[in-house]
Design an enzyme around this catalytic site. Structure first.
Site, PDB file in Angstrom:
ATOM      1  N   HIS A 333       0.863  -1.187  -0.070  1.00 53.83           N
ATOM      2  CA  HIS A 333       0.076   0.008   0.050  1.00 53.83           C
ATOM      3  C   HIS A 333       0.914   1.324   0.013  1.00 53.83           C
ATOM      4  O   HIS A 333       2.039   1.222   0.434  1.00 53.83           O
ATOM      5  CB  HIS A 333      -0.953  -0.012   1.257  1.00 53.83           C
ATOM      6  CG  HIS A 333      -1.926   1.078   1.326  1.00 53.83           C
ATOM      7  ND1 HIS A 333      -1.873   2.381   1.647  1.00 53.83           N
ATOM      8  CD2 HIS A 333      -3.087   0.991   0.795  1.00 53.83           C
ATOM      9  CE1 HIS A 333      -2.954   3.093   1.277  1.00 53.83           C
ATOM     10  NE2 HIS A 333      -3.781   2.247   0.739  1.00 53.83           N
ATOM     11  N   ASP A 392      -8.006  -4.692  -0.664  1.00 61.08           N
ATOM     12  CA  ASP A 392      -8.354  -5.429  -1.913  1.00 61.08           C
ATOM     13  C   ASP A 392      -8.249  -6.619  -1.897  1.00 61.08           C
ATOM     14  O   ASP A 392      -8.799  -7.587  -2.680  1.00 61.08           O
ATOM     15  CB  ASP A 392      -7.795  -4.952  -3.058  1.00 61.08           C
ATOM     16  CG  ASP A 392      -8.197  -3.282  -3.646  1.00 61.08           C
ATOM     17  OD1 ASP A 392      -9.111  -2.908  -3.217  1.00 61.08           O
ATOM     18  OD2 ASP A 392      -7.407  -2.398  -3.792  1.00 61.08           O
TER      19      ASP A 392
END
Length: 455
Positions: A333, A392
């Site tokens: 991320h 996700d």
């Protein structure tokens, strides 16, 4: 007139030539980015985003400072100052919480019971589309991509608004509430239209019930039988909550700020944000994860064998398997390092749902891939900070267990994130800032004009 095959071939040859010129003229010397210290992607050299604005809506935290140095910490996400983990603990007192979170994001404070009940009633009143909109807009030329259908519908709603260009806060709030309430309807109806016209499925259009939550209504109008379990609705609700907002720097929310800063109408601003979210590097990432796992399941027969999983992940990283990108989707991320709090929350609910659905073996595979991939990527890239999975990683798996079709993965994200976009649009308008206009350095060459016949 129908174009002949010869005409088409000539056209395609000419187009190929234009593409070649386009590729040549568009290519830049990548060394120039370093020479001019360009923050490519609006990111610093360490990957941190360039500071471009201020917000009170949400805070994304991944580091703490110790002795003047940044030290990675477990990720934290704050909505209007409230830690998402503490909010989640409070959720145990209510089955459904997306509406409460939407109120918090828009108005900056948690509602009392009377305020929440009133807000839920307002949303239920806005949860209807203009007369014949479904027939005249959604059912006409249905798109194979639901995000495009959603974007088109949002732009068309401009024509049904008596004051579409009024950007006073009362009017923008009314427009935003209407979009928050109708996004689920537009998305699901667009999916049904797609299924009917492209896949010859039966067309079922079911109206929402005002007494049901957003999550319940989505499952009710999406499913042919309209049935769902309480756990299914609660899991979808938590997915909506954790996707509702994530700071002003993510691509689609930054797009909201950029477009809103021009003074344009709400429908144009939201349509722009939808265009951003559709991209596979943003809202479409969970579908990439699901496709990757389908590939892993096909090639790794023994899901309990760590070595077999590690061997196949090695092939993916070495660009020898899956889509040859070298990426393990759902890992890493831009901000979070030790953990993404949204992934932590969703993982917990994914486990509970996998038990109800009899899919615990798949959940365990996700856990193994998460652990092994984190170890491998951290080691191979010689990073000084760990790599965690992002939201996700588990969201696609959760949606698949809920029976949500892949075409609806990104629209579900949009249905949730419209709350955050609305809050940021209002924040941009309230603060009446300058139009957002970053600079680009020209690195071409000035040339004299040459007449057409002399070229």
């Amino acid at each position: 007139m129908i174009q002949s095959d010869v005409d088409r071939k000539i056209r395609d040859i000419r187009l190929a030539e234009l593409v070649k010129y386009c590729m040549i003229s568009g290519a830049l010397d990548l060394n120039l980015y370093e020479e001019y210290d360009v923050k490519r992607g609006l990111r610093e050299s360490d990957g941190k985003g360039v500071l471009t604005g201020l917000t009170e809506i949400s805070d994304v935290v991944a580091f703490k400072t110790e002795n003047g140095k940044k030290v990675p910490q477990e990720g934290q996400l704050f909505y209007q100052g409230y830690n998402i983990m503490e909010l989640k603990e409070g959720f145990s007192k209510r089955k459904f919480n997306y509406e409460e979170i939407t109120y918090l994001l828009l108005f900056g404070a948690l509602p009392n019971r009377q305020q929440l009940d009133s807000f839920i009633e307002i949303l239920s009143q806005y949860r209807e589309l203009p007369n014949k909109f479904v027939r005249d807009v959604i059912m006409k030329a249905p798109s194979m991509d639901i995000m495009n259908a959603l974007q088109r519908s949002v732009l068309t709603l401009y024509s049904y608004d008596e004051n579409p260009d009024d950007i006073s806060i009362p009017n923008v709030l009314k427009q935003c509430l209407s979009l928050i309430a109708t996004f689920p309807l537009i998305s699901v109806y667009a999916y049904h239209a797609y299924q009917h016209y492209h896949n010859d499925k039966s067309l079922v259009i079911r109206y929402p019930k005002p007494e049901l939550s957003t999550a319940e209504n989505i499952l009710r109008i999406l499913r042919t039988d309209g049935q769902y379990t309480e756990l299914e609705a609660r899991v979808l609700d938590i997915a909506l909550v954790i996707h509702a907002e994530h700071g002003g720097g993510n691509n689609s929310t930054f797009t909201t700020h950029v477009v809103s800063s021009t003074g344009t109408d709400t429908y144009s601003a939201v349509a722009s944000s939808l265009g951003s979210l559709k991209g596979p590097k943003h809202g479409g990432a969970n579908l990439k994860v699901e496709n990757m796992f389908a590939d892993i399941k096909e090639h790794v027969r023994n899901w309990g064998n760590d070595d077999a999983i590690r061997d196949y992940l090695t092939k993916i990283i070495n660009k020898e398997a899956f889509d040859q990108s070298g990426l393990i989707y759902g890992m890493g991320h831009a901000v979070y390092t030790l953990s993404d709090p949204r992934a932590v929350i969703l993982k917990e609910y994914a486990k509970s749902l996998s038990i109800e659905k009899g899919r615990t073996d798949e959940f365990e595979l996700y856990e193994k891939v998460e652990r092994i991939a984190s170890e491998m990527l951290t080691s191979r890239k010689n990073l000084h900070k760990p790599i965690c999975c992002n939201v996700d990683f588990y969201s696609g798996f959760v949606y698949s267990m809920l029976g949500i079709p892949k075409q609806m993965f990104t629209p579900i994200f949009a249905i949730s994130r419209i709350a955050g976009w609305s809050a940021h649009r209002i924040e941009e308008l309230v603060n009446a800032g300058k139009i957002i206009r970053p600079a680009y350095k020209y690195v071409g060459h000035h040339r004299p004009y040459v007449d057409l016949d002399e070229r």
